[in-house]
Design a protein around this motif. Structure first.
Motif, PDB file in Angstrom:
ATOM      1  N   ILE A  25       0.298  -1.049   0.127  1.00  0.00           N
ATOM      2  CA  ILE A  25       0.024   0.281  -0.528  1.00  0.00           C
ATOM      3  C   ILE A  25       1.256   1.317   0.090  1.00  0.00           C
ATOM      4  CG2 ILE A  25      -0.377   0.700   2.284  1.00  0.00           C
ATOM      5  CD1 ILE A  25      -3.235   0.899   1.977  1.00  0.00           C
ATOM      6  N   ARG A  26       1.984   1.217   0.124  1.00  0.00           N
ATOM      7  CA  ARG A  26       3.107   2.433   0.843  1.00  0.00           C
ATOM      8  C   ARG A  26       3.293   2.764  -0.914  1.00  0.00           C
ATOM      9  NH1 ARG A  26       7.310  -1.021   3.778  1.00  0.00           N
ATOM     10  NH2 ARG A  26       5.627  -1.088   5.991  1.00  0.00           N
ATOM     11  N   ASN A  27       3.131   2.022  -1.576  1.00  0.00           N
ATOM     12  CA  ASN A  27       2.818   2.531  -3.230  1.00  0.00           C
ATOM     13  C   ASN A  27       2.324   2.411  -3.771  1.00  0.00           C
ATOM     14  OD1 ASN A  27       6.253   2.170  -2.942  1.00  0.00           O
ATOM     15  ND2 ASN A  27       6.789  -0.096  -2.650  1.00  0.00           N
ATOM     16  N   TRP A  28       1.014   2.599  -3.381  1.00  0.00           N
ATOM     17  CA  TRP A  28      -0.167   2.866  -4.425  1.00  0.00           C
ATOM     18  C   TRP A  28      -1.156   4.227  -3.329  1.00  0.00           C
ATOM     19  CZ3 TRP A  28      -2.525  -0.766  -7.218  1.00  0.00           C
ATOM     20  CH2 TRP A  28      -2.619  -1.550  -7.854  1.00  0.00           C
ATOM     21  N   ASP A  29      -2.199   4.719  -4.487  1.00  0.00           N
ATOM     22  CA  ASP A  29      -2.689   5.464  -4.051  1.00  0.00           C
ATOM     23  C   ASP A  29      -3.909   5.459  -3.827  1.00  0.00           C
ATOM     24  OD1 ASP A  29      -3.707   8.263  -4.236  1.00  0.00           O
ATOM     25  OD2 ASP A  29      -3.324   8.368  -6.732  1.00  0.00           O
ATOM     26  N   VAL A  30      -4.242   4.917  -3.137  1.00  0.00           N
ATOM     27  CA  VAL A  30      -5.264   3.976  -2.259  1.00  0.00           C
ATOM     28  C   VAL A  30      -5.832   5.648  -1.667  1.00  0.00           C
ATOM     29  CG1 VAL A  30      -6.334   2.305  -1.115  1.00  0.00           C
ATOM     30  CG2 VAL A  30      -4.116   2.383  -2.320  1.00  0.00           C
ATOM     31  N   LYS A  31      -7.437   5.354  -1.825  1.00  0.00           N
ATOM     32  CA  LYS A  31      -8.184   6.789  -1.071  1.00  0.00           C
ATOM     33  C   LYS A  31      -9.643   5.328  -0.969  1.00  0.00           C
ATOM     34  CE  LYS A  31      -6.116  10.584  -1.933  1.00  0.00           C
ATOM     35  NZ  LYS A  31      -5.858  11.770  -2.941  1.00  0.00           N
ATOM     36  N   ILE A  32     -10.326   6.576   0.164  1.00  0.00           N
ATOM     37  CA  ILE A  32     -11.409   5.845   0.121  1.00  0.00           C
ATOM     38  C   ILE A  32     -12.480   6.834   0.967  1.00  0.00           C
ATOM     39  CG2 ILE A  32     -12.845   4.205   1.876  1.00  0.00           C
ATOM     40  CD1 ILE A  32     -10.502   2.482   2.319  1.00  0.00           C
ATOM     41  N   LEU A  33     -14.118   7.564   0.040  1.00  0.00           N
ATOM     42  CA  LEU A  33     -14.335   8.375   0.495  1.00  0.00           C
ATOM     43  C   LEU A  33     -16.003   7.909   0.944  1.00  0.00           C
ATOM     44  CD1 LEU A  33     -15.475  11.744   0.243  1.00  0.00           C
ATOM     45  CD2 LEU A  33     -16.923  10.072  -2.516  1.00  0.00           C
ATOM     46  N   ALA A  34     -16.645   8.264   2.001  1.00  0.00           N
ATOM     47  CA  ALA A  34     -17.665   7.547   2.980  1.00  0.00           C
ATOM     48  C   ALA A  34     -18.218   9.438   2.782  1.00  0.00           C
ATOM     49  CB  ALA A  34     -17.272   7.449   4.258  1.00  0.00           C
ATOM     50  N   THR A  35     -19.664   8.511   2.758  1.00  0.00           N
ATOM     51  CA  THR A  35     -20.109   9.768   2.797  1.00  0.00           C
ATOM     52  C   THR A  35     -22.122   9.899   3.507  1.00  0.00           C
ATOM     53  OG1 THR A  35     -21.820   9.952  -0.180  1.00  0.00           O
ATOM     54  CG2 THR A  35     -20.064  10.773   0.544  1.00  0.00           C
ATOM     55  N   ASP A  36     -22.703  10.618   3.801  1.00  0.00           N
ATOM     56  CA  ASP A  36     -23.749  10.224   4.556  1.00  0.00           C
ATOM     57  C   ASP A  36     -24.438  11.619   4.728  1.00  0.00           C
ATOM     58  OD1 ASP A  36     -24.753   7.552   6.163  1.00  0.00           O
ATOM     59  OD2 ASP A  36     -26.078   9.871   6.700  1.00  0.00           O
ATOM     60  N   ILE A  37     -25.828  11.552   4.390  1.00  0.00           N
ATOM     61  CA  ILE A  37     -26.823  11.846   5.132  1.00  0.00           C
ATOM     62  C   ILE A  37     -26.787  13.034   6.100  1.00  0.00           C
ATOM     63  CG2 ILE A  37     -29.048  11.403   4.979  1.00  0.00           C
ATOM     64  CD1 ILE A  37     -30.234  13.338   3.078  1.00  0.00           C
ATOM     65  N   ASP A  38     -26.468  12.299   7.069  1.00  0.00           N
ATOM     66  CA  ASP A  38     -26.498  12.368   8.542  1.00  0.00           C
ATOM     67  C   ASP A  38     -25.725  13.269   9.031  1.00  0.00           C
ATOM     68  OD1 ASP A  38     -26.990  13.111  10.851  1.00  0.00           O
ATOM     69  OD2 ASP A  38     -28.547  10.706  11.352  1.00  0.00           O
ATOM     70  N   SER A  39     -26.177  14.374   9.402  1.00  0.00           N
ATOM     71  CA  SER A  39     -24.289  15.121   9.980  1.00  0.00           C
ATOM     72  C   SER A  39     -23.998  14.697  11.197  1.00  0.00           C
ATOM     73  CB  SER A  39     -24.376  16.768  10.290  1.00  0.00           C
ATOM     74  OG  SER A  39     -25.397  16.738  10.687  1.00  0.00           O
ATOM     75  N   ASN A  40     -24.843  14.253  12.220  1.00  0.00           N
ATOM     76  CA  ASN A  40     -24.738  13.862  13.689  1.00  0.00           C
ATOM     77  C   ASN A  40     -23.962  12.860  13.246  1.00  0.00           C
ATOM     78  OD1 ASN A  40     -25.737  16.145  14.685  1.00  0.00           O
ATOM     79  ND2 ASN A  40     -27.936  15.051  14.484  1.00  0.00           N
ATOM     80  N   VAL A  41     -24.305  11.692  12.153  1.00  0.00           N
ATOM     81  CA  VAL A  41     -23.479  10.028  12.116  1.00  0.00           C
ATOM     82  C   VAL A  41     -22.149  10.223  11.959  1.00  0.00           C
ATOM     83  CG1 VAL A  41     -25.517   8.893  12.313  1.00  0.00           C
ATOM     84  CG2 VAL A  41     -23.781   9.504   9.955  1.00  0.00           C
ATOM     85  N   LEU A  42     -21.463  11.354  10.856  1.00  0.00           N
ATOM     86  CA  LEU A  42     -20.333  11.726  10.334  1.00  0.00           C
ATOM     87  C   LEU A  42     -19.676  12.165  10.837  1.00  0.00           C
ATOM     88  CD1 LEU A  42     -21.484  13.639   6.573  1.00  0.00           C
ATOM     89  CD2 LEU A  42     -20.720  11.508   7.425  1.00  0.00           C
ATOM     90  N   ALA A  43     -19.627  12.984  12.790  1.00  0.00           N
ATOM     91  CA  ALA A  43     -19.271  13.533  13.248  1.00  0.00           C
ATOM     92  C   ALA A  43     -18.994  12.023  13.950  1.00  0.00           C
ATOM     93  CB  ALA A  43     -20.181  14.266  14.141  1.00  0.00           C
ATOM     94  N   THR A  44     -19.946  11.466  15.010  1.00  0.00           N
ATOM     95  CA  THR A  44     -19.443   9.963  14.804  1.00  0.00           C
ATOM     96  C   THR A  44     -18.195   9.746  14.017  1.00  0.00           C
ATOM     97  OG1 THR A  44     -21.475   9.783  16.382  1.00  0.00           O
ATOM     98  CG2 THR A  44     -20.293   7.713  15.823  1.00  0.00           C
TER      99      THR A  44
END
Length: 283
Positions: free
Chosen positions: A141-160
């Motif tokens: 993984i050190r030599n790779w460009d790896v990204k995970i996007l995580a989205t949700d409509i709920d701002s409260n759960v995103l804070a958690t």
């Protein structure tokens, strides 16, 4: 007015108010509420009315009518369901680890991997994806460009989710993943665990209403859309499937929840596992 009388007024969720709320939620989030959800809505709306120190459901409906833009996030947060757990429907993560990551590591000449958790709730799903990624890729993984996007409509759960702190439970996560990815709390926090930085660093959390415009361009190698499609009507589901299809790389995966299906959109994907669908490489 006595407490009993106030409670009786509050408890009167009329058909008119229920119909208005269902329409409001649909227009703002695409979520379909019907009679089968009335009891759930009643329980959650009761908490809203009491928290706001209002006298009735009708009074809160009036707030939604007069100030919808300011109120919508609070209200959607209050009524949406956020049931999740680490490695829920574990066969999806096993497929990633045993089949998809070996495929990506062999075929991606640009050494770039993008994954999207599109209804991430309190973060257990994207953290499970990140742990699976670290386990499958190991030192590469050190030599790779790896990204995970995580989205949700709920701002409260995103804070958690962003905080990455959870109550420790015996069945929190499979034993094979515990070491190296979770830090156990001490003293007053002995009943909690924190996600390790190496896991958090892979993930970007953003608030997103799936019915609105999507700022990201992709393409994604894997998109998780689990246990959210069931809240939308058929036309909305098909619109979302079309948008997911456009953002997936040829050969990319779309992963749904155990009770969900692509319906008529199945014709555009190959089924390769239980609720795991691949966009064809060609065509």
């Amino acid at each position: 007015m006595t407490v009993v009388a106030a409670q009786q007024r509050e408890e009167q969720l009329t058909d008119k108010d229920f119909a208005f709320i269902c329409q409001f939620v649909y227009q703002r989030s695409g979520i379909v509420l019907n009679e089968s959800k009335k009891e759930m809505l009643y329980r959650r709306l009761t908490r809203v009315v009491r928290d706001r120190k209002l006298k009735s459901f009708a009074e809160y409906c009036q707030i939604l009518k007069t100030n919808p833009e300011a109120e919508q996030d609070y209200f959607i947060n209050a009524i949406t369901t956020n049931l999740t757990s680490f490695f829920r429907e574990n066969h999806h993560f096993e497929y990633l680890r045993d089949h998809e990551f070996p495929r990506l590591l062999n075929n991606n000449k640009d050494r770039r991997i993008r994954i999207w958790s599109s209804a991430c709730s309190t973060g257990e799903e994207p953290y499970s994806i990140a742990i699976t990624t670290l386990k499958a890729m190991s030192t590469r993984i050190r030599n790779w460009d790896v990204k995970i996007l995580a989205t949700d409509i709920d701002s409260n759960v995103l804070a958690t989710a962003k905080a990455g702190i959870y109550k420790d439970k015996p069945d929190l996560v499979p034993e094979v993943y515990k070491r190296g990815y979770f830090q156990k709390g001490r003293d007053g926090n002995a009943n909690k665990v924190r996600i390790q930085p190496q896991v958090q660093e892979l993930i970007t959390f953003k608030q997103l209403n799936l019915l609105h415009s999507w700022p990201m361009k992709g393409p994604f190698d894997v998109i998780f859309c689990r246990n959210v499609i069931i809240y939308f009507d058929k036309p909305t589901q098909e619109e979302l499937f079309s948008r997911y299809y456009q953002l997936l790389k040829p050969g990319g995966l779309l992963i749904l929840g155990h009770s969900e299906s692509l319906g008529s959109y199945q014709q555009y994907f190959e089924t390769i596992g239980r609720t795991i669908f691949r966009k064809p490489e060609h065509g």
